[in-house]
Design a protein around this motif. Structure first.
Motif, PDB file in Angstrom:
ATOM      1  N   SER A  52       0.708  -1.033  -0.045  1.00 27.03           N
ATOM      2  CA  SER A  52       0.050  -0.071   0.001  1.00 27.03           C
ATOM      3  C   SER A  52       0.847   1.228   0.084  1.00 27.03           C
ATOM      4  N   ALA A  53       1.996   1.165   0.695  1.00 24.47           N
ATOM      5  CA  ALA A  53       2.854   2.401   0.883  1.00 24.47           C
ATOM      6  C   ALA A  53       3.577   2.476  -0.730  1.00 24.47           C
ATOM      7  N   THR A  54       3.982   1.449  -1.403  1.00 20.72           N
ATOM      8  CA  THR A  54       4.439   1.480  -2.671  1.00 20.72           C
ATOM      9  C   THR A  54       3.290   2.156  -3.555  1.00 20.72           C
ATOM     10  N   THR A  55       2.230   1.681  -3.477  1.00 18.62           N
ATOM     11  CA  THR A  55       1.226   2.235  -4.329  1.00 18.62           C
ATOM     12  C   THR A  55       1.075   3.907  -4.086  1.00 18.62           C
ATOM     13  N   GLU A  56       1.213   4.150  -3.077  1.00 21.40           N
ATOM     14  CA  GLU A  56       0.771   5.625  -2.566  1.00 21.40           C
ATOM     15  C   GLU A  56       1.792   6.633  -3.072  1.00 21.40           C
ATOM     16  N   ILE A  57       3.027   5.861  -2.764  1.00 22.01           N
ATOM     17  CA  ILE A  57       4.219   6.642  -3.071  1.00 22.01           C
ATOM     18  C   ILE A  57       4.209   7.009  -4.630  1.00 22.01           C
ATOM     19  N   LEU A  58       4.331   6.065  -5.452  1.00 20.24           N
ATOM     20  CA  LEU A  58       3.983   6.073  -6.890  1.00 20.24           C
ATOM     21  C   LEU A  58       2.789   7.252  -7.329  1.00 20.24           C
ATOM     22  N   ALA A  59       2.035   7.030  -6.734  1.00 23.68           N
ATOM     23  CA  ALA A  59       0.518   7.567  -7.125  1.00 23.68           C
ATOM     24  C   ALA A  59       0.830   9.176  -6.989  1.00 23.68           C
ATOM     25  N   ARG A  60       1.875   9.570  -6.058  1.00 21.86           N
ATOM     26  CA  ARG A  60       1.857  10.911  -5.754  1.00 21.86           C
ATOM     27  C   ARG A  60       2.790  11.608  -6.793  1.00 21.86           C
ATOM     28  N   ARG A  61       3.696  10.668  -7.524  1.00 20.92           N
ATOM     29  CA  ARG A  61       4.481  11.260  -8.796  1.00 20.92           C
ATOM     30  C   ARG A  61       5.547  11.970  -8.215  1.00 20.92           C
ATOM     31  N   THR A  62       6.178  11.361  -7.059  1.00 25.53           N
ATOM     32  CA  THR A  62       7.452  12.049  -6.606  1.00 25.53           C
ATOM     33  C   THR A  62       8.595  11.808  -7.350  1.00 25.53           C
ATOM     34  N   ILE A  78       5.599 -11.263  -3.699  1.00 27.30           N
ATOM     35  CA  ILE A  78       6.506 -10.754  -4.809  1.00 27.30           C
ATOM     36  C   ILE A  78       5.334 -10.206  -6.050  1.00 27.30           C
ATOM     37  N   GLU A  79       4.525 -11.056  -6.472  1.00 26.19           N
ATOM     38  CA  GLU A  79       3.560 -10.299  -7.415  1.00 26.19           C
ATOM     39  C   GLU A  79       2.847  -9.167  -6.917  1.00 26.19           C
ATOM     40  N   ARG A  80       2.356  -9.036  -5.647  1.00 26.92           N
ATOM     41  CA  ARG A  80       1.683  -7.928  -5.235  1.00 26.92           C
ATOM     42  C   ARG A  80       2.687  -6.761  -5.310  1.00 26.92           C
ATOM     43  N   ALA A  81       3.799  -6.853  -4.911  1.00 27.18           N
ATOM     44  CA  ALA A  81       4.952  -5.606  -4.876  1.00 27.18           C
ATOM     45  C   ALA A  81       5.272  -5.341  -6.469  1.00 27.18           C
ATOM     46  N   VAL A  82       5.403  -6.231  -7.243  1.00 29.28           N
ATOM     47  CA  VAL A  82       5.594  -5.741  -8.593  1.00 29.28           C
ATOM     48  C   VAL A  82       4.245  -5.060  -9.266  1.00 29.28           C
ATOM     49  N   GLU A  83       3.235  -5.633  -8.870  1.00 30.95           N
ATOM     50  CA  GLU A  83       1.844  -5.208  -9.407  1.00 30.95           C
ATOM     51  C   GLU A  83       1.792  -3.674  -9.017  1.00 30.95           C
ATOM     52  N   ALA A  84       2.085  -3.431  -7.650  1.00 31.54           N
ATOM     53  CA  ALA A  84       2.106  -2.190  -7.052  1.00 31.54           C
ATOM     54  C   ALA A  84       2.998  -1.146  -7.627  1.00 31.54           C
ATOM     55  N   GLY A  85       4.169  -1.485  -8.377  1.00 31.59           N
ATOM     56  CA  GLY A  85       5.114  -0.754  -9.123  1.00 31.59           C
ATOM     57  C   GLY A  85       6.391  -0.931  -8.619  1.00 31.59           C
TER      58      GLY A  85
END
Length: 195
Positions: A52-62, A78-85
């Motif tokens: 969830s943190a990965t998803t949010e960090i990437l969503a904020r386009r930092t 592994i899949e969840r992390a890669v899918e999150a970006g």
């Protein structure tokens, strides 16, 4: 653990530790405020998990690239992390050199995978895709397993004999077989029909 990772990387040329967070929500806030090139994120964190943190960090386009550093190497994690970006996935048994190299590679936008993780992904990619039969195809194949002819299957299922043949041809293609007997054997092996 966080202090140990920071200490490992602190003396590495070209790497500067700009912040540390004790939970996922704080990590998202720090990434947004500090805009680091790379964020090392664990999967198991309080308040907000690593995916969830990965998803949010990437969503904020930092512009921050997320590198997962964890002890968990299950296919699902592994899949969840890669899918999150996440740009990479390392395990906590990585050496100092491996960790530093991974951070540098992630900063360049390269994909970084621990050898065990890469092996798991490759093995999973090599597995044949699961075959699914439609309910009608399974009924037809079940009738074949009962020893019925196409005409008898048609009467049992109240469908035309030509429709039975069509279903069988589709089953043969899905199971990569060329005859009725082999279709039944393969379907039984894969649990697609029961006896």
């Amino acid at each position: 653990m966080r202090a140990g990772v920071a200490a490992l990387l602190a003396g590495e040329p070209g790497i500067e530790i700009v912040g540390e967070a004790g939970d996922g929500r704080a990590a998202v806030g720090l990434a947004e405020r500090l805009r680091p090139d790379v964020a090392l994120v664990d999967l198991r964190m309080p308040v907000l998990d690593g995916v969830s943190a990965t998803t949010e960090i990437l969503a904020r386009r930092t512009g921050t690239r997320v590198l997962i550093l964890t002890t968990y190497d299950t296919d699902e994690e592994i899949e969840r992390a890669v899918e999150a970006g996440a740009v990479g996935y390392l395990l906590k048994d990585a050496t100092r050199e491996q960790l530093a190299d991974a951070v540098r590679a992630a900063a360049r936008g390269e994909t970084v995978l621990a050898p065990r993780v890469a092996q798991r992904l490759v093995a999973r990619m090599r597995q044949p895709a699961p075959v699914a039969l439609t309910a009608r195809e399974a009924e037809v194949l079940d009738a074949v397993a009962d020893g019925l002819s196409n005409a008898e299957i048609g009467r049992r299922l109240v469908i035309a004999e030509a429709t039975v043949k069509t279903h069988l041809l589709r089953v043969f293609a899905k199971l990569d077989v060329s005859d009725r007997t082999r279709a039944v054997v393969v379907a039984l092996e894969r649990g697609l029909i029961k006896r």
